[in-house]
Design a protein around this motif. Structure first.
Motif, PDB file in Angstrom:
ATOM      1  N   PRO A  34       0.850  -1.369  -0.028  1.00  0.00           N
ATOM      2  CA  PRO A  34       0.170  -0.412  -0.096  1.00  0.00           C
ATOM      3  C   PRO A  34       1.128   1.818   0.348  1.00  0.00           C
ATOM      4  O   PRO A  34       2.312   0.657   0.703  1.00  0.00           O
ATOM      5  N   PRO A  35       0.996   2.406  -0.047  1.00  0.00           N
ATOM      6  CA  PRO A  35       0.989   3.218  -0.678  1.00  0.00           C
ATOM      7  C   PRO A  35       1.825   4.101   0.846  1.00  0.00           C
ATOM      8  O   PRO A  35       0.359   3.601   1.909  1.00  0.00           O
ATOM      9  N   VAL A  36       2.570   4.841   1.215  1.00  0.00           N
ATOM     10  CA  VAL A  36       2.961   4.819   1.967  1.00  0.00           C
ATOM     11  C   VAL A  36       2.525   6.383   2.395  1.00  0.00           C
ATOM     12  O   VAL A  36       2.868   7.191   1.629  1.00  0.00           O
ATOM     13  N   PRO A  37       1.866   6.691   3.665  1.00  0.00           N
ATOM     14  CA  PRO A  37       1.664   8.254   4.168  1.00  0.00           C
ATOM     15  C   PRO A  37       2.373   8.733   3.993  1.00  0.00           C
ATOM     16  O   PRO A  37       3.818   8.371   4.613  1.00  0.00           O
ATOM     17  N   PRO A  38       2.124  10.071   4.004  1.00  0.00           N
ATOM     18  CA  PRO A  38       3.273  11.309   4.327  1.00  0.00           C
ATOM     19  C   PRO A  38       3.580  11.629   5.670  1.00  0.00           C
ATOM     20  O   PRO A  38       2.770  11.438   6.629  1.00  0.00           O
ATOM     21  N   ALA A  39       4.773  11.695   6.293  1.00  0.00           N
ATOM     22  CA  ALA A  39       4.768  11.529   7.285  1.00  0.00           C
ATOM     23  C   ALA A  39       4.843  13.126   8.082  1.00  0.00           C
ATOM     24  O   ALA A  39       4.581  13.909   7.092  1.00  0.00           O
ATOM     25  N   PRO A  40       3.925  13.031   9.092  1.00  0.00           N
ATOM     26  CA  PRO A  40       3.393  13.782  10.279  1.00  0.00           C
ATOM     27  C   PRO A  40       4.400  15.218  10.276  1.00  0.00           C
ATOM     28  O   PRO A  40       5.835  15.362  10.291  1.00  0.00           O
ATOM     29  N   ARG A  41       4.462  16.504   9.974  1.00  0.00           N
ATOM     30  CA  ARG A  41       4.716  17.416   9.798  1.00  0.00           C
ATOM     31  C   ARG A  41       4.883  17.652  11.842  1.00  0.00           C
ATOM     32  O   ARG A  41       3.582  17.607  12.716  1.00  0.00           O
ATOM     33  N   LYS A  42       6.418  18.418  12.701  1.00  0.00           N
ATOM     34  CA  LYS A  42       6.472  18.354  13.429  1.00  0.00           C
ATOM     35  C   LYS A  42       6.664  19.780  13.134  1.00  0.00           C
ATOM     36  O   LYS A  42       7.861  20.433  12.984  1.00  0.00           O
ATOM     37  N   ASP A  43       6.215  20.515  14.010  1.00  0.00           N
ATOM     38  CA  ASP A  43       6.406  22.422  14.292  1.00  0.00           C
ATOM     39  C   ASP A  43       8.246  22.581  15.386  1.00  0.00           C
ATOM     40  O   ASP A  43       7.575  21.689  16.338  1.00  0.00           O
TER      41      ASP A  43
END
Length: 174
Positions: A34-43
């Motif tokens: 399955p496609p890899v979801p994008p990494a969550p953006r860290k603030d």
């Protein structure tokens, strides 16, 4: 009788919405992943502030050199100062709304310092002293010269730079 026709009592097989019967099957010989979801953006607000401060110092110096060489304030350069600061804050720091405000304040300071650097470059040529001597040893004279040369356009450039930094931070963090 033809052997290719299905018997009249058989039910038709359901087809995918795009009418491709092979759409749900993985390619032959390939493993299905399955496609890899994008990494969550860290603030990272602290890193964003450091990046914005570094951009402000560099942009102020460059803006001052532009003013010193051309002997004019240039509006698009002030907008560029603000945008570079906002871009650095938003890309590195993320979506924190405080970064946009701090970026705008840093843009105001960067434009002011840049105008002082330009004033000192122009004054140093006129008086025949070095830039560093005039800027660091006679900073009060540089500020007085800036006050005398300031006009409404000068303050418009402050506003443009602050707006560019604020909006640039928001756009870069999106």
């Amino acid at each position: 009788m033809s052997k290719s026709a299905p018997p009249p009592h058989s039910e038709p097989q359901p087809q995918p919405a795009d009418a491709n019967p092979f759409a749900q099957q993985p390619p032959v010989g390939a493993a299905y992943a399955p496609p890899v979801p994008p990494a969550p953006r860290k603030d990272n607000v602290a890193l964003g502030l450091v990046a914005a401060l570094g951009a402000a110092l560099g942009a102020a110096a460059l803006y001052g050199v532009v003013i010193g060489l051309t002997k004019h304030e240039i509006g698009w350069a002030a907008v560029g100062v603000g945008f570079v600061i906002g871009l650095a804050a938003g890309k590195v720091g993320g979506r924190n709304p405080a970064l946009a405000v701090v970026g705008a304040v840093l843009a105001l300071g960067a434009v002011y310092i840049g105008q002082l650097v330009g004033e000192a470059m122009i004054g140093a040529k006129d008086v025949g002293v070095s830039f560093s001597e005039l800027f660091f040893q006679h900073f009060g004279l540089v500020q007085e010269a800036w006050k005398q040369d300031a006009d409404p356009l000068t303050f418009l450039f402050f506003g443009l730079a602050a707006f560019a930094a604020f909006s640039g931070t928001k756009k870069a963090a999106a």
